[in-house]
Structure formats: structure tokens, C-alpha cells
Motif scaffolding. Sequence first.
Motif, short mmCIF file in Angstrom:
data_model
loop_
_atom_site.label_atom_id
_atom_site.label_comp_id
_atom_site.label_asym_id
_atom_site.label_seq_id
_atom_site.Cartn_x
_atom_site.Cartn_y
_atom_site.Cartn_z
N HIS A 65 0.83 -1.21 0.00
CA HIS A 65 0.00 0.00 0.00
C HIS A 65 0.86 1.26 0.00
O HIS A 65 0.56 2.22 -0.71
N THR A 66 1.92 1.25 0.80
CA THR A 66 2.77 2.45 0.81
C THR A 66 3.43 2.63 -0.56
O THR A 66 3.61 3.76 -1.01
N ALA A 67 3.75 1.52 -1.23
CA ALA A 67 4.34 1.63 -2.58
C ALA A 67 3.34 2.27 -3.54
O ALA A 67 3.70 3.13 -4.36
N ALA A 68 2.07 1.88 -3.45
CA ALA A 68 1.05 2.46 -4.32
C ALA A 68 0.86 3.95 -4.02
O ALA A 68 0.65 4.77 -4.93
N ARG A 69 0.95 4.31 -2.74
CA ARG A 69 0.79 5.72 -2.35
C ARG A 69 1.96 6.54 -2.90
O ARG A 69 1.76 7.66 -3.39
N ARG A 70 3.17 5.97 -2.84
CA ARG A 70 4.33 6.68 -3.38
C ARG A 70 4.22 6.81 -4.90
O ARG A 70 4.62 7.83 -5.48
N ALA A 71 3.66 5.80 -5.55
CA ALA A 71 3.49 5.85 -7.00
C ALA A 71 2.54 6.98 -7.39
O ALA A 71 2.77 7.69 -8.38
N ALA A 72 1.48 7.15 -6.62
CA ALA A 72 0.53 8.24 -6.91
C ALA A 72 1.20 9.59 -6.72
O ALA A 72 1.00 10.52 -7.52
N LEU A 73 2.01 9.70 -5.69
CA LEU A 73 2.74 10.95 -5.45
C LEU A 73 3.72 11.23 -6.59
O LEU A 73 3.81 12.36 -7.09
N SER A 74 4.42 10.18 -6.99
CA SER A 74 5.39 10.31 -8.09
C SER A 74 4.71 10.80 -9.37
O SER A 74 5.22 11.69 -10.06
N ALA A 75 3.54 10.25 -9.65
CA ALA A 75 2.83 10.62 -10.89
C ALA A 75 2.39 12.08 -10.86
O ALA A 75 2.30 12.74 -11.91
N ARG A 76 2.13 12.61 -9.69
CA ARG A 76 1.64 13.99 -9.57
C ARG A 76 2.78 15.00 -9.77
O ARG A 76 2.54 16.13 -10.25
N PHE A 77 4.00 14.65 -9.40
CA PHE A 77 5.10 15.62 -9.47
C PHE A 77 6.28 15.05 -10.26
O PHE A 77 7.37 14.85 -9.72
N PRO A 78 6.10 14.78 -11.56
CA PRO A 78 7.19 14.20 -12.35
C PRO A 78 8.38 15.16 -12.44
O PRO A 78 8.20 16.38 -12.50
N GLY A 79 9.58 14.57 -12.40
CA GLY A 79 10.79 15.37 -12.61
C GLY A 79 11.21 16.21 -11.43
O GLY A 79 12.15 17.00 -11.53
N GLU A 80 10.52 16.08 -10.28
CA GLU A 80 10.87 16.90 -9.13
C GLU A 80 11.32 16.03 -7.96
O GLU A 80 10.79 14.94 -7.74
N ARG A 81 12.27 16.54 -7.20
CA ARG A 81 12.73 15.83 -5.99
C ARG A 81 11.75 16.16 -4.86
O ARG A 81 11.44 17.33 -4.61
#
Length: 495
Positions: A65-81
Motif C-alpha cells: 500500500h505504501t508503494a502504491a501511495r508513493r506511485a501516486a505521489l510520483s505521478a503527480r510531481f514528475p521530474g521533481e525531488r
Amino acid sequence: MSYKERQIVSEELTPETPEATEAEPVKQRKNGLYPGISDELAESMKSGWADTTLHGLEPIAQAEHTAARRAALSARFPGERLVVPAGNLKTRSNDTEYAFRPSTEYAYLTGDRTQDGVLVLEPTGAGHDATVYLLPRSDRANGEFWLDGQGELWVGRRSSLGEAEQLLGIPAKDVRELPAALTEATGPVRNVRGHDAGIEAALTDKVTAERDEELRVFLSEARVVKDAFEIAELKKACDATARGFEDVVKVLDKAEATSERYIEGTFFLRARVDGNDIGYGSICAAGAHATTLHWVRNDGAVRAGDLLLLDAGVETDELYTADVTRTLPINGSFTPLQRKIYDAVYEAQEAGIAAVKPGAAFRDFHDAAQRVLAEKLVEWGLLGDLSVEKVLELGLQRRWTLHGTGHMLGMDVHDCAAARTESYVDGILEPGVCLTVEPGLYFQADDLTVPEEYRGIGVRIEDDILVTEDGNRNLSDTLPRRSDEVEAWMARLKG
Ligand SMILES: [Mn+2]
């Protein structure tokens, strides 16, 4: 099996493999009570310790579940740290600290609860690589192990970076390297503010308040709809909370002999044994204290014949909290007036709960409950000859209903607080949303506009309601709500 239990059963002795560290040698225990350490003692403390590296750790239950949550976050802010700190210990006085609770954002994305941890999502071509930065195990060679106030000898064993990787399913690195790495890094960065001053200092020239706020808002809105793990945790929290309420009913005689503190302490014991903590300061409000919305002093008398308003929630080990209120007759039976007011609030809550369903507006359950309460107040003659419509239009019922009828619930008791209005108060309910429905009526002890017998009576009934595909599910319905069922339940427990 819990995370704690798994650590214990899989512990085994292995050859010593000290973790590399670049920490400066610790010369003397911080706030040292024992100055003057001989070279011989310092040398002795460096060695002769068996290693306890853990092997074969299974990932924590929510790792997927935490992996899926991180994936959603990643998709929202591509290219940013993206930088999400757990936060640091807060000093209570001198060298004692408050109990640590990680930031909700960090715990949501990692499942970890370690102080000083930082999750970093590093942009790659296709998304992000996640790394969790943690304090490694204490160094024995440089004395940190026993001379530093946060050394493992003082505060207990930490996971090694390798162990943390296995448990969390995220590569782990030494957090002491992070500030320098962040200072040197180039490219766009966002940080969740307010948790870690050291990380903020390292990022000060690279972030803006506006962009950081967008990250915070996203993480708040991401939690509006709960995943299966979160729903199970909320149910667990409600079940433990119900046990805590039962504990309280069983000791009401002891509370009468002492004070509201006995109730607070009793519930806290349940919270610590069945969960991590209480999710918020327990409101243990007997008599007229029930009309003080956030009565947490809990130092008043508990008297037979009065009502007890108990608003309390157990927080699970994974940091999900319940938020439940019951208003109980301390001697086990409502007086006719207490029952009249209680039943009105119950009716309002029933109307509110019925309005919780997919496709409904978030505001609907509030409006439904307020209408019932306004009708009762008009019926009782407390609003002159005004019509219910006029009362609602002018909001005059609010003198006695005081607060909104509910809020989102999750890791934070007032969850998703940074969500935009359109995603929350002006939003539409969908399956997986969890919220409280908690109407109340409060007649202040000094309210001259109501008959004297009403004064000092406060009633709230609060349950935790999950929106389902076809309506809702009351997660806290193991506790009775109807006045006669409350009395029967109390009689059974008081035995
Ligand atoms: Mn609440």
C-alpha cells in the motif's frame, strides 16, 4: 504477527559486522552525569558485544500500500525531488523528550515510525526512485552507542539500514548524509514543511512556500479515500476504542470516588495496551463540563445523576485513530429531561448517518442533522415562535449545536485538513471516505435563555462512518447508541 514480534522471533546472533559510519567520535555523554571516563573504560565499551543482525525479515503488512501511495505521489510531481520528513524529537525539559510520533505524511508513505527519518523521491526518467534516510545503528567504536543520549544503550535498538530496507521495501541510507546531499542537489525540489528544521535549512534556497504547500495539499487529498489497509486499521481502532469505553463504564464508581482523571487514565491504559496511543486528548466531561467542547483538563467531579460525555479514540500501532463519543448517565439511567435531549441528538445522528452515501455532498449529513436539531429546539419552545426554516436560515440553532457535524478521519483525527475546499467540504462522497457523524446539543450552565433544568446538560453522539459502494458502514457500531440500549449495556457491564 506484529512488526515488534517479528523482530524478536527472527533475532539471531551472527558474527560482528559493524555498520560503517562517518560520525565524529563522541567524547562525553551529552548532559553528562558521569564525567571523567577513563581510557580503559572507553576501550572496554568498544568491544565484547555480540552482533544481533536480523535476517529474513518480511515486509511490513502495508508495504504494498505504501508503494502504491508513493506511485501516486510520483505521478503527480514528475521530474521533481520530493522530500518528506518524519520530524524530530521535541524537548519536554532538559534531556527528556515528548513521545515521538512521525509526521502523518511520512508514515503514510513509508509505514515507518522512526524519528529523524526522511523519505526522498528522486526523479528518474520514468518516475522516481524512493529512498528512506534513517539513523543507522549506534556506532560502538566511537562511543555513540553509550555516550550519546540517543545511543542505543539508552533508548533501545534501532533497525539497521539493511533491516529497514527489508521491512519497508524501500532502499535505506544514512540520514546524516542527507543535508549535504540536498544542499548539493540541483533541479526542482519540494519539501513537506513543519517537521524537520535541519532539512528545511538545507533546502532553504531551493524551495518556495507555494510549491511546498501544493505537495502538502496533494498528500492531504490523497488520504481522503482510504485503501483496504487503512479501512482495516480504522476498524481496529474503533474496536479497541469500544473496549476502552467498556473499561470506563466498569470503573465509574472509582471515578465517582476520585475525578474525571480516573476515566482519562482508564481509557489511556486501553489505548496503550491495544494500540499505540490515544489519537487525541481524551475529553472526559462529567456534568456541566460536557458543554465545554474540548474539555481536556478532566479534573472535575463525577456525580451520580449527571451525564458523562466521553470523546476518545484509540490510535493503532500503524497510527490510525478512532474518534468516538458517547454520552452516558453516570448512575446508569437517564432522567426524563436527559433522555429527551439525548434522544433528539440520537435522531439527528440517525438522519446524519443516513445522508452518508456515495454521490452525496459532504455537507448533506451536516444539513440533515442540523435540521433535526432545529426542529427539536423549536418544538421545545426555545426559539420563540420562529419557524424551523427561519431558524435554519439565520443559523440560530447554532447557539446550542455549536460545531460542524463531522470531519474526515484517518491517521489524523481531523484528517485531510490541508485538502482544498472542493475536495473536502464542497466535495462529493465516494466509497472509501471515512468521516465522523457527531451532532450535539449543549446548554451552557450560564445560559439564561433556556429553562434552568436544561442548564449544564451537554450531549454528543459520535460514530465513525465509512462510505461504501451502496451506502455506509458504521465502524464504531459495537457501542450502543439508542438511549435504552445504552442503559442495558451499562447495566450489563456494571453487573
Ligand atoms: Mn470528532
